[in-house]
Motif scaffolding. Structure first.
Motif, PDB file in Angstrom:
ATOM      1  N   PRO A 254       0.907  -1.097  -0.064  1.00  0.00           N
ATOM      2  CA  PRO A 254       0.129  -0.017  -0.167  1.00  0.00           C
ATOM      3  C   PRO A 254       0.691   1.202  -0.085  1.00  0.00           C
ATOM      4  N   THR A 255       0.388   1.998  -0.826  1.00  0.00           N
ATOM      5  CA  THR A 255       1.473   3.343  -0.817  1.00  0.00           C
ATOM      6  C   THR A 255       1.521   4.196   0.503  1.00  0.00           C
ATOM      7  N   SER A 256       0.726   4.037   1.331  1.00  0.00           N
ATOM      8  CA  SER A 256       0.848   4.594   2.652  1.00  0.00           C
ATOM      9  C   SER A 256       2.338   4.010   3.282  1.00  0.00           C
ATOM     10  N   ASP A 257       2.587   2.805   3.000  1.00  0.00           N
ATOM     11  CA  ASP A 257       3.718   2.221   3.692  1.00  0.00           C
ATOM     12  C   ASP A 257       5.190   2.824   3.411  1.00  0.00           C
ATOM     13  N   PHE A 258       5.052   3.374   2.187  1.00  0.00           N
ATOM     14  CA  PHE A 258       6.243   4.124   1.358  1.00  0.00           C
ATOM     15  C   PHE A 258       6.351   5.485   1.276  1.00  0.00           C
ATOM     16  N   LEU A 259       5.320   6.234   2.204  1.00  0.00           N
ATOM     17  CA  LEU A 259       5.252   7.714   2.345  1.00  0.00           C
ATOM     18  C   LEU A 259       5.823   8.145   3.728  1.00  0.00           C
ATOM     19  N   ALA A 260       6.591   9.098   3.508  1.00  0.00           N
ATOM     20  CA  ALA A 260       7.245   9.796   4.603  1.00  0.00           C
ATOM     21  C   ALA A 260       6.219  10.313   5.688  1.00  0.00           C
ATOM     22  N   GLU A 261       5.235  10.907   5.238  1.00  0.00           N
ATOM     23  CA  GLU A 261       4.169  11.422   6.142  1.00  0.00           C
ATOM     24  C   GLU A 261       3.424  10.076   7.064  1.00  0.00           C
ATOM     25  N   HIS A 262       3.329   9.238   6.480  1.00  0.00           N
ATOM     26  CA  HIS A 262       2.548   7.887   6.953  1.00  0.00           C
ATOM     27  C   HIS A 262       3.696   7.222   7.944  1.00  0.00           C
ATOM     28  N   GLN A 263       5.089   7.328   7.619  1.00  0.00           N
ATOM     29  CA  GLN A 263       5.944   6.617   8.360  1.00  0.00           C
ATOM     30  C   GLN A 263       6.324   7.410   9.608  1.00  0.00           C
ATOM     31  N   ALA A 264       6.106   8.707   9.385  1.00  0.00           N
ATOM     32  CA  ALA A 264       6.290   9.719  10.852  1.00  0.00           C
ATOM     33  C   ALA A 264       5.346   9.624  11.721  1.00  0.00           C
ATOM     34  N   LEU A 265       4.058   9.076  11.622  1.00  0.00           N
ATOM     35  CA  LEU A 265       3.162   8.858  12.503  1.00  0.00           C
ATOM     36  C   LEU A 265       3.473   7.979  13.650  1.00  0.00           C
ATOM     37  N   PRO A 266       3.047   8.248  14.828  1.00  0.00           N
ATOM     38  CA  PRO A 266       3.356   6.732  15.767  1.00  0.00           C
ATOM     39  C   PRO A 266       2.950   5.695  15.321  1.00  0.00           C
ATOM     40  N   GLU A 267       3.452   4.372  15.744  1.00  0.00           N
ATOM     41  CA  GLU A 267       3.174   3.023  15.367  1.00  0.00           C
ATOM     42  C   GLU A 267       1.730   2.922  15.732  1.00  0.00           C
ATOM     43  N   ALA A 268       0.981   3.059  16.884  1.00  0.00           N
ATOM     44  CA  ALA A 268      -0.283   3.003  17.096  1.00  0.00           C
ATOM     45  C   ALA A 268      -1.365   3.539  16.173  1.00  0.00           C
ATOM     46  N   GLU A 269      -0.765   4.853  15.820  1.00  0.00           N
ATOM     47  CA  GLU A 269      -1.784   5.549  14.668  1.00  0.00           C
ATOM     48  C   GLU A 269      -1.600   5.027  13.525  1.00  0.00           C
ATOM     49  N   ARG A 270      -0.560   4.448  13.024  1.00  0.00           N
ATOM     50  CA  ARG A 270      -0.440   3.887  11.744  1.00  0.00           C
ATOM     51  C   ARG A 270      -1.016   2.442  11.626  1.00  0.00           C
ATOM     52  N   ALA A 271      -1.250   1.666  12.899  1.00  0.00           N
ATOM     53  CA  ALA A 271      -1.754   0.397  12.980  1.00  0.00           C
ATOM     54  C   ALA A 271      -3.368   0.742  12.843  1.00  0.00           C
ATOM     55  N   GLN A 272      -4.028   1.647  13.462  1.00  0.00           N
ATOM     56  CA  GLN A 272      -5.268   2.227  13.522  1.00  0.00           C
ATOM     57  C   GLN A 272      -5.711   2.543  12.222  1.00  0.00           C
ATOM     58  N   LEU A 273      -4.972   3.282  11.569  1.00  0.00           N
ATOM     59  CA  LEU A 273      -5.303   3.767  10.138  1.00  0.00           C
ATOM     60  C   LEU A 273      -5.490   2.281   9.173  1.00  0.00           C
ATOM     61  N   ASN A 274      -4.497   1.514   9.362  1.00  0.00           N
ATOM     62  CA  ASN A 274      -4.406   0.285   8.635  1.00  0.00           C
ATOM     63  C   ASN A 274      -5.734  -0.646   8.789  1.00  0.00           C
ATOM     64  N   ALA A 275      -6.091  -0.633  10.374  1.00  0.00           N
ATOM     65  CA  ALA A 275      -7.072  -1.179  10.713  1.00  0.00           C
ATOM     66  C   ALA A 275      -8.656  -0.666  10.081  1.00  0.00           C
ATOM     67  N   ASP A 276      -8.639   0.594  10.033  1.00  0.00           N
ATOM     68  CA  ASP A 276      -9.797   1.312   9.497  1.00  0.00           C
ATOM     69  C   ASP A 276      -9.894   0.936   8.124  1.00  0.00           C
ATOM     70  N   PHE A 277      -8.989   0.886   7.443  1.00  0.00           N
ATOM     71  CA  PHE A 277      -8.948   0.654   5.805  1.00  0.00           C
ATOM     72  C   PHE A 277      -9.485  -0.733   5.874  1.00  0.00           C
ATOM     73  N   ASP A 278      -8.792  -1.459   6.463  1.00  0.00           N
ATOM     74  CA  ASP A 278      -9.348  -3.008   6.591  1.00  0.00           C
ATOM     75  C   ASP A 278     -10.735  -3.325   6.661  1.00  0.00           C
ATOM     76  N   SER A 279     -10.947  -2.428   7.727  1.00  0.00           N
ATOM     77  CA  SER A 279     -12.668  -2.777   8.301  1.00  0.00           C
ATOM     78  C   SER A 279     -13.433  -1.990   7.042  1.00  0.00           C
ATOM     79  N   VAL A 280     -13.222  -0.984   6.634  1.00  0.00           N
ATOM     80  CA  VAL A 280     -14.123  -0.462   5.453  1.00  0.00           C
ATOM     81  C   VAL A 280     -14.193  -1.387   4.154  1.00  0.00           C
ATOM     82  N   LEU A 281     -12.957  -2.090   3.878  1.00  0.00           N
ATOM     83  CA  LEU A 281     -13.053  -3.047   2.815  1.00  0.00           C
ATOM     84  C   LEU A 281     -13.933  -4.224   3.279  1.00  0.00           C
ATOM     85  N   GLU A 282     -13.731  -4.835   4.353  1.00  0.00           N
ATOM     86  CA  GLU A 282     -14.630  -5.826   4.794  1.00  0.00           C
ATOM     87  C   GLU A 282     -16.137  -5.439   4.855  1.00  0.00           C
TER      88      GLU A 282
END
Length: 124
Positions: A17-45
Protein backbone atom coordinates in the motif's frame (compact mmCIF):
# COMPACT_ATOMS: atom_id res chain seq x y z
CA UNK A 1 -25.08 4.79 -7.40
CA UNK A 2 -21.65 3.82 -8.62
CA UNK A 3 -18.55 5.76 -7.65
CA UNK A 4 -14.84 5.42 -8.24
CA UNK A 5 -12.54 6.15 -5.33
CA UNK A 6 -9.20 7.15 -6.85
CA UNK A 7 -6.06 7.20 -4.73
CA UNK A 8 -3.42 9.77 -5.68
CA UNK A 9 -0.02 9.33 -4.08
CA UNK A 10 3.70 9.46 -4.78
CA UNK A 11 5.53 6.90 -2.68
CA UNK A 12 9.27 6.65 -3.05
CA UNK A 13 10.04 3.99 -3.97
CA UNK A 14 6.74 3.13 -5.65
CA UNK A 15 4.94 0.42 -3.74
CA UNK A 16 1.64 -0.69 -2.27
CA UNK A 17 0.00 0.00 0.00
CA UNK A 18 1.26 3.45 -0.90
CA UNK A 19 1.03 4.67 2.69
CA UNK A 20 3.80 2.28 3.71
CA UNK A 21 6.17 4.18 1.41
CA UNK A 22 5.20 7.75 2.33
CA UNK A 23 7.29 9.79 4.76
CA UNK A 24 4.15 11.43 6.18
CA UNK A 25 2.68 8.04 7.08
CA UNK A 26 5.97 6.65 8.37
CA UNK A 27 6.34 9.67 10.69
CA UNK A 28 3.13 8.80 12.55
CA UNK A 29 3.36 6.89 15.83
CA UNK A 30 3.10 3.12 15.33
CA UNK A 31 -0.27 2.97 17.12
CA UNK A 32 -1.74 5.59 14.79
CA UNK A 33 -0.42 3.80 11.69
CA UNK A 34 -1.88 0.54 12.97
CA UNK A 35 -5.27 2.21 13.56
CA UNK A 36 -5.33 3.72 10.06
CA UNK A 37 -4.53 0.30 8.57
CA UNK A 38 -7.22 -1.35 10.71
CA UNK A 39 -9.77 1.29 9.65
CA UNK A 40 -8.95 0.64 6.00
CA UNK A 41 -9.23 -3.14 6.40
CA UNK A 42 -12.52 -2.66 8.24
CA UNK A 43 -14.08 -0.51 5.53
CA UNK A 44 -13.06 -3.04 2.85
CA UNK A 45 -14.63 -5.86 4.88
CA UNK A 46 -17.79 -3.80 5.40
CA UNK A 47 -18.05 -2.93 1.69
CA UNK A 48 -17.55 -6.58 0.75
CA UNK A 49 -20.10 -7.84 3.28
CA UNK A 50 -22.72 -5.36 2.00
CA UNK A 51 -21.99 -6.12 -1.67
CA UNK A 52 -20.91 -2.52 -2.24
CA UNK A 53 -17.34 -3.26 -3.35
CA UNK A 54 -17.33 -4.02 -7.08
CA UNK A 55 -13.57 -4.09 -7.56
CA UNK A 56 -10.34 -2.22 -7.36
CA UNK A 57 -6.72 -2.39 -8.31
CA UNK A 58 -3.39 -0.91 -7.36
CA UNK A 59 -1.46 0.54 -10.29
CA UNK A 60 2.18 0.08 -11.17
CA UNK A 61 4.90 2.71 -11.13
CA UNK A 62 3.97 5.70 -13.30
CA UNK A 63 7.51 5.64 -14.69
CA UNK A 64 6.45 2.49 -16.56
CA UNK A 65 3.35 4.15 -18.07
CA UNK A 66 3.01 4.68 -21.80
CA UNK A 67 0.89 7.35 -23.42
CA UNK A 68 -0.74 7.14 -26.80
CA UNK A 69 -1.22 10.54 -28.36
CA UNK A 70 -2.25 11.81 -31.74
CA UNK A 71 0.69 13.65 -33.32
CA UNK A 72 1.17 14.79 -36.91
CA UNK A 73 -1.78 12.72 -38.09
CA UNK A 74 -0.60 9.48 -36.46
CA UNK A 75 -0.76 7.75 -33.15
CA UNK A 76 2.46 7.94 -31.21
CA UNK A 77 3.49 6.06 -28.06
CA UNK A 78 5.57 7.97 -25.54
CA UNK A 79 6.79 7.16 -22.06
CA UNK A 80 4.63 8.34 -19.15
CA UNK A 81 3.49 9.54 -16.82
CA UNK A 82 1.20 12.15 -18.31
CA UNK A 83 2.45 15.07 -16.23
CA UNK A 84 5.23 16.01 -13.89
CA UNK A 85 3.23 16.17 -10.70
CA UNK A 86 3.80 15.58 -7.04
CA UNK A 87 1.04 12.96 -6.90
CA UNK A 88 0.30 10.18 -9.36
CA UNK A 89 -2.75 7.97 -9.77
CA UNK A 90 -1.93 4.96 -7.59
CA UNK A 91 -5.08 2.84 -7.64
CA UNK A 92 -8.85 2.76 -7.52
CA UNK A 93 -11.87 1.10 -5.98
CA UNK A 94 -15.26 0.80 -7.67
CA UNK A 95 -18.19 0.92 -5.27
CA UNK A 96 -21.97 0.76 -5.66
CA UNK A 97 -23.71 2.49 -2.75
CA UNK A 98 -27.14 3.90 -2.00
CA UNK A 99 -26.20 7.57 -1.89
CA UNK A 100 -23.51 10.19 -2.30
CA UNK A 101 -23.44 10.51 1.49
CA UNK A 102 -22.55 6.81 1.80
CA UNK A 103 -19.88 7.19 -0.89
CA UNK A 104 -18.35 10.13 1.00
CA UNK A 105 -18.48 8.18 4.28
CA UNK A 106 -16.56 5.33 2.63
CA UNK A 107 -14.07 7.57 0.79
CA UNK A 108 -13.08 9.26 4.05
CA UNK A 109 -11.51 5.95 5.15
CA UNK A 110 -9.29 5.68 2.06
CA UNK A 111 -7.03 8.71 2.48
CA UNK A 112 -4.04 9.01 4.74
CA UNK A 113 -1.14 11.39 5.32
CA UNK A 114 0.52 12.32 2.03
CA UNK A 115 -2.33 11.00 -0.12
CA UNK A 116 -5.29 12.55 -1.90
CA UNK A 117 -8.51 10.67 -2.53
CA UNK A 118 -10.80 11.64 -5.38
CA UNK A 119 -14.43 10.48 -5.32
CA UNK A 120 -16.13 10.60 -8.68
CA UNK A 121 -19.51 9.26 -9.82
CA UNK A 122 -19.47 6.79 -12.68
CA UNK A 123 -21.23 7.98 -15.82
CA UNK A 124 -24.30 5.97 -16.77
Amino acid sequence: MKYVIMIHSNPQPWGHPTSDFLAEHQALPEAERAQLNADFDSVLEDLSAKGELLGGQALGDPADARLIRWHAGRRKITEGPYAETVEQFAGFFLIDVASQERAEEVALKFGGPGETVELRPVAD
